[in-house]
Motif scaffolding. Structure first.
Motif, PDB file in Angstrom:
ATOM      1  N   SER A 171      37.599  15.906  32.971  1.00  0.00           N
ATOM      2  CA  SER A 171      36.836  15.549  33.677  1.00  0.00           C
ATOM      3  C   SER A 171      37.185  15.453  35.223  1.00  0.00           C
ATOM      4  CB  SER A 171      36.021  14.120  33.425  1.00  0.00           C
ATOM      5  OG  SER A 171      36.673  13.136  33.624  1.00  0.00           O
ATOM      6  N   SER A 172      38.394  15.078  35.629  1.00  0.00           N
ATOM      7  CA  SER A 172      38.841  15.014  36.951  1.00  0.00           C
ATOM      8  C   SER A 172      40.345  15.183  37.030  1.00  0.00           C
ATOM      9  CB  SER A 172      38.424  13.731  37.484  1.00  0.00           C
ATOM     10  OG  SER A 172      39.096  12.591  36.959  1.00  0.00           O
ATOM     11  N   ALA A 173      40.943  15.651  38.217  1.00  0.00           N
ATOM     12  CA  ALA A 173      42.221  16.014  38.316  1.00  0.00           C
ATOM     13  C   ALA A 173      42.399  15.376  39.562  1.00  0.00           C
ATOM     14  CB  ALA A 173      42.404  17.440  38.280  1.00  0.00           C
ATOM     15  N   ALA A 174      43.660  14.701  39.954  1.00  0.00           N
ATOM     16  CA  ALA A 174      44.040  14.182  41.222  1.00  0.00           C
ATOM     17  C   ALA A 174      45.607  14.494  41.538  1.00  0.00           C
ATOM     18  CB  ALA A 174      43.795  12.513  41.334  1.00  0.00           C
ATOM     19  N   PRO A 175      45.951  15.565  41.938  1.00  0.00           N
ATOM     20  CA  PRO A 175      47.235  16.048  42.413  1.00  0.00           C
ATOM     21  C   PRO A 175      47.648  15.350  43.782  1.00  0.00           C
ATOM     22  CG  PRO A 175      45.746  17.810  42.953  1.00  0.00           C
ATOM     23  CD  PRO A 175      44.887  16.750  42.278  1.00  0.00           C
ATOM     24  N   LEU A 176      48.793  14.370  43.733  1.00  0.00           N
ATOM     25  CA  LEU A 176      49.369  13.936  44.862  1.00  0.00           C
ATOM     26  C   LEU A 176      50.632  14.818  45.417  1.00  0.00           C
ATOM     27  CD1 LEU A 176      49.045  10.200  43.404  1.00  0.00           C
ATOM     28  CD2 LEU A 176      47.422  11.387  44.817  1.00  0.00           C
ATOM     29  N   SER A 177      50.493  15.047  46.686  1.00  0.00           N
ATOM     30  CA  SER A 177      51.799  15.637  47.232  1.00  0.00           C
ATOM     31  C   SER A 177      52.238  16.985  46.416  1.00  0.00           C
ATOM     32  CB  SER A 177      52.933  14.876  47.588  1.00  0.00           C
ATOM     33  OG  SER A 177      52.364  13.584  48.229  1.00  0.00           O
TER      34      SER A 177
END
Length: 291
Positions: A171-177
Motif C-alpha cells: 500500500s505504501s513505500a518509503a525509501p530513505l536516502s
C-alpha cells in the motif's frame, strides 16, 4: 478507610499497574532463523511486536524495514532505536500498532536484488519464502492494504525495487536516502566500485540495470500501477546520495506519480534516519486505513 489500608491499597494498585505495564511492553526478537531453499542456507530476520500483541487476538498491519550496506537485521534495532521510536509513535497516536519485519540482506552476497550470475536470488527468497513465512507465523493482516515497505540507503534502493516490481503487494513505500546509482553502465561500474562491488560482465550488468534500476522501471511501468502505491521519499540536503533522490523526484513528477518528497537538514547518518522513522510510521499508518 484508615491510612494504613489506604497505603496498602495504593501499594497493591501500584503493583498491579506496574505488572500490567510490564506485560504490555513491546518486544523485539533480533535473531530469528528460517531455512531458505532458494538460497540454500539459513537466513536471519528480526521482528518488532507491539505492546498488546500477547494480550489480544487482533491481527496487525506489517512494515518491512530494510537495512543499509554494512548492517544486518539488527541495524534498525541497535543503531536505529526502532523499538523506542515505534513505541512512542504508537503511544502518541502518530501511528497504528503494527508488526515490523527486518530481514538480513548483509550476509552471504550482499543486496536485495536477484543476481542470477552469482546464483543469488534474494528477491525471490523475500517474496516466495520470507513474506509467506512471517505472515503465517505472526498475526499479520492479509492483503496489499496492510503491507508497507521502507528502508535506508541500500535498503532504500531495495524498497524502491520491491515496490516497483510488486506494486500489487504494497500500500505504501518509503525509501530513505535510497542508493540507486547511475543508469549508464560505465558510470554505474564506477559508482559501485566505491563500495568494493565489481561486475566484470557488462552484458550481465546491463541486464541487472534494466531489471532493477528504479529510473528505468518508472519509465517502463504504467502510471496507474505506480499510483497504486503511496510513495514517501526522504533524503537529507547534505547526503551524498541527494542527487539520486532528486532524480527520482523529478522522474516521478514527470510520470505523474503522486508522492511525498521531503528534504531536511542532514546527511547520510542514523541521526537523520531516526528523525525520519516517526514520519514513515505515520505515513504508512495513514495508508493502512485509506481503503
Amino acid at each position: 478507610m484508615n491510612s494504613y489500608f489506604k497505603f496498602q491499597f495504593f501499594q497493591i494498585l501500584l503493583l498491579l499497574t506496574s505488572t500490567l505495564a510490564l506485560s504490555q511492553d513491546s518486544r523485539v526478537f533480533d535473531n530469528l532463523k528460517m531455512e531458505s531453499k532458494i538460497l540454500g542456507q539459513e537466513r536471519s530476520y528480526a521482528v518488532y511486536l507491539p505492546s498488546d500483541y500477547d494480550t489480544s487476538n487482533r491481527s496487525y498491519p506489517v512494515l518491512y524495514l530494510l537495512h543499509g550496506l554494512g548492517d544486518d537485521q539488527t541495524g534498525w534495532i541497535k543503531l536505529g532505536d526502532v523499538q523506542r521510536i515505534t513505541d512512542e509513535s504508537i503511544n502518541s497516536g502518530i501511528s497504528s500498532p503494527m508488526i515490523i519485519v527486518m530481514p538480513d540482506a548483509g550476509s552471504g552476497i550482499v543486496g536485495y536484488i536477484n543476481q542470477p550470475n552469482r546464483d543469488w536470488l534474494y528477491e525471490d527468497f523475500f517474496f516466495e519464502e520470507l513474506l509467506p513465512h512471517v505472515e503465517s507465523k505472526y498475526r499479520i493482516k492479509k492483503g496489499k492494504q496492510y503491507r508497507a515497505i521502507s528502508g535506508l540507503s541500500m535498503g532504500g534502493g531495495g524498497t524502491l525495487v520491491y515496490a516497483l516490481h510488486k506494486p500489487d503487494l504494497f500500500s505504501s513505500a518509503a525509501p530513505l536516502s535510497p542508493a540507486i546509482g547511475p543508469t549508464d553502465i560505465d558510470d554505474f561500474h564506477k559508482w559501485i566500485s566505491r563500495y568494493n562491488f565489481y561486475f566484470n560482465d557488462k552484458i550481465e550488468t546491463q541486464k541487472l540495470l534494466n531489471a532493477n534500476h528504479p529510473l528505468i522501471l518508472i519509465d517502463k511501468l504504467s502510471t496507474e500501477d505506480l499510483n497504486s502505491v503511496a510513495w514517501y521519499l526522504d533524503c537529507g540536503d547534505d547526503d551524498y546520495l541527494y542527487e539520486d533522490s532528486s532524480l527520482l523526484h523529478l522522474a516521478m513528477k514527470k510520470k505523474g506519480i503522486k508522492h511525498e518528497y521531503r528534504v531536511r537538514d542532514g546527511a547520510h547518518t542514523w541521526h537523520y534516519w531516526k528523525e525520519s522513522l516517526p514520519k514513515v510510521l505515520g505515513f504508512v499508518s495513514i495508508n493502512f486505513h485509506q481503503h
